[in-house]
Write a protein that holds these residues in place. Structure first.
Motif, PDB file in Angstrom:
ATOM      1  N   TYR A 215      -6.719  -2.476  -1.218  1.00 24.54           N
ATOM      2  CA  TYR A 215      -8.184  -3.327  -0.066  1.00 24.54           C
ATOM      3  C   TYR A 215      -7.153  -3.312   0.927  1.00 24.54           C
ATOM      4  CZ  TYR A 215     -11.662  -3.369  -4.228  1.00 24.54           C
ATOM      5  OH  TYR A 215     -12.238  -2.833  -5.307  1.00 24.54           O
ATOM      6  N   ALA A 216      -7.580  -2.924   2.058  1.00 26.45           N
ATOM      7  CA  ALA A 216      -6.826  -3.265   3.501  1.00 26.45           C
ATOM      8  C   ALA A 216      -6.915  -4.813   3.420  1.00 26.45           C
ATOM      9  CB  ALA A 216      -7.870  -2.789   4.323  1.00 26.45           C
ATOM     10  N   SER A 217      -7.444  -5.750   2.752  1.00 28.73           N
ATOM     11  CA  SER A 217      -7.716  -7.094   3.236  1.00 28.73           C
ATOM     12  C   SER A 217      -6.206  -7.540   2.286  1.00 28.73           C
ATOM     13  CB  SER A 217      -8.838  -7.729   2.572  1.00 28.73           C
ATOM     14  OG  SER A 217      -9.472  -7.157   1.110  1.00 28.73           O
ATOM     15  N   ALA A 218      -5.565  -7.097   0.821  1.00 25.82           N
ATOM     16  CA  ALA A 218      -4.306  -7.685   1.042  1.00 25.82           C
ATOM     17  C   ALA A 218      -2.575  -6.859   1.175  1.00 25.82           C
ATOM     18  CB  ALA A 218      -4.846  -6.541  -1.176  1.00 25.82           C
ATOM     19  N   ILE A 219      -3.514  -5.769   2.490  1.00 20.42           N
ATOM     20  CA  ILE A 219      -2.124  -5.376   2.938  1.00 20.42           C
ATOM     21  C   ILE A 219      -1.119  -6.300   3.759  1.00 20.42           C
ATOM     22  CG2 ILE A 219      -1.117  -3.981   4.215  1.00 20.42           C
ATOM     23  CD1 ILE A 219      -2.055  -2.620   1.156  1.00 20.42           C
ATOM     24  N   ASP A 220      -0.302  -6.405   3.279  1.00 19.75           N
ATOM     25  CA  ASP A 220       0.300  -8.157   4.129  1.00 19.75           C
ATOM     26  C   ASP A 220       1.384  -6.856   5.065  1.00 19.75           C
ATOM     27  OD1 ASP A 220       0.343  -9.748   2.447  1.00 19.75           O
ATOM     28  OD2 ASP A 220       1.378  -9.333   0.523  1.00 19.75           O
ATOM     29  N   SER A 221       1.853  -5.316   4.765  1.00 19.54           N
ATOM     30  CA  SER A 221       3.053  -4.701   6.179  1.00 19.54           C
ATOM     31  C   SER A 221       1.552  -4.801   6.899  1.00 19.54           C
ATOM     32  CB  SER A 221       2.993  -3.492   5.386  1.00 19.54           C
ATOM     33  OG  SER A 221       3.482  -3.618   3.935  1.00 19.54           O
ATOM     34  N   GLU A 222       1.942  -4.464   8.358  1.00 20.83           N
ATOM     35  CA  GLU A 222       1.578  -3.950   9.306  1.00 20.83           C
ATOM     36  C   GLU A 222       0.678  -2.696   9.690  1.00 20.83           C
ATOM     37  OE1 GLU A 222      -0.228  -5.301  12.977  1.00 20.83           O
ATOM     38  OE2 GLU A 222       0.995  -6.629  11.917  1.00 20.83           O
ATOM     39  N   LEU A 223      -0.592  -2.708   8.927  1.00 21.89           N
ATOM     40  CA  LEU A 223      -1.336  -1.542   9.681  1.00 21.89           C
ATOM     41  C   LEU A 223      -1.762  -1.305  10.627  1.00 21.89           C
ATOM     42  CD1 LEU A 223      -4.009  -2.436   6.163  1.00 21.89           C
ATOM     43  CD2 LEU A 223      -1.469  -0.322   5.925  1.00 21.89           C
ATOM     44  N   PRO A 224      -1.503   0.351  10.652  1.00 20.34           N
ATOM     45  CA  PRO A 224      -1.639   1.233  12.390  1.00 20.34           C
ATOM     46  C   PRO A 224      -3.224   0.585  12.848  1.00 20.34           C
ATOM     47  CG  PRO A 224      -0.915   2.933  10.751  1.00 20.34           C
ATOM     48  CD  PRO A 224      -0.642   1.134   9.960  1.00 20.34           C
ATOM     49  N   ALA A 225      -3.450   0.646  13.758  1.00 25.51           N
ATOM     50  CA  ALA A 225      -5.038   0.563  14.053  1.00 25.51           C
ATOM     51  C   ALA A 225      -5.460   1.984  14.157  1.00 25.51           C
ATOM     52  CB  ALA A 225      -4.898  -0.218  15.645  1.00 25.51           C
ATOM     53  N   PRO A 226      -6.446   2.054  13.268  1.00 28.26           N
ATOM     54  CA  PRO A 226      -7.021   3.142  13.649  1.00 28.26           C
ATOM     55  C   PRO A 226      -7.904   4.298  14.728  1.00 28.26           C
ATOM     56  CG  PRO A 226      -9.021   1.739  11.864  1.00 28.26           C
ATOM     57  CD  PRO A 226      -7.897   0.932  12.782  1.00 28.26           C
ATOM     58  N   LYS A 227      -7.796   5.528  15.506  1.00 26.91           N
ATOM     59  CA  LYS A 227      -8.199   5.235  16.503  1.00 26.91           C
ATOM     60  C   LYS A 227     -10.186   5.349  15.781  1.00 26.91           C
ATOM     61  CE  LYS A 227      -4.439   8.582  17.966  1.00 26.91           C
ATOM     62  NZ  LYS A 227      -3.944   9.230  17.463  1.00 26.91           N
TER      63      LYS A 227
END
Length: 160
Positions: free
Chosen positions: A107-119
């Motif tokens: 789940y993206a909400s559980a990710i602590d790493s910086e995720l790239p912004a989707p286009k």
């Protein structure tokens, strides 16, 4: 793009790591199961992760799972993917499907790493979307704030 992701629950009891070849773009799932199990905005954002790289770095014994039924009214029950969560704070962590054992879906909400912004993003299962969360509905007059607005929820309701 291979990206090493670190994630955790809100209370910190559980932490995990997983590699993703596709951290973006992602889909927002509006099915009733995702809406009810993940809370929030009426949808879930799952990321595609490589199952063989999933490593629980803290709290493996604490993790619980839930497997929803796709159609409760059907004579033959078909179970959905397993959703793993922390029972101490109820944070959903990742899901995994028997159909695709090579992948996990953090789940993206559980990710602590910086995720790239989707286009771009894709919204799926809109036939199940709650009216209040349906992205096809008009959002004219929407407000956005970097932090809390300068008024209470009660004040907002009175002005709306």
């Amino acid at each position: 793009m291979l990206m090493h992701l670190k994630g955790s629950c809100h209370c910190g009891v559980v932490a995990f790591e997983v590699d993703s070849k596709a951290p973006v773009p992602f889909m927002r799932c509006y099915c009733s199961i995702c809406r009810k199990t993940s809370g929030g905005g009426g949808y879930t954002v799952n990321i595609l992760g490589e199952a063989d790289t999933l490593r629980i770095t803290r709290g493996a014994d604490a993790i619980k799972s839930y497997r929803a039924v796709k159609d409760k009214a059907a004579a033959e029950q078909v179970l959905c993917q397993k959703r793993y969560f922390c029972p101490a704070c109820a944070s959903y962590l990742w899901a995994q499907s028997d159909e695709w054992p090579q992948w996990v879906y953090p789940y993206a909400s559980a990710i602590d790493s910086e995720l790239p912004a989707p286009k771009s993003t894709t919204s799926i299962m809109l036939g199940s979307a709650a009216q209040w969360a349906d992205p096809r509905k008009s959002t004219a007059g929407s407000e956005n704030f970097e932090e809390y607005p300068p008024y209470s929820l009660e004040q907002w309701h009175k002005k709306a």
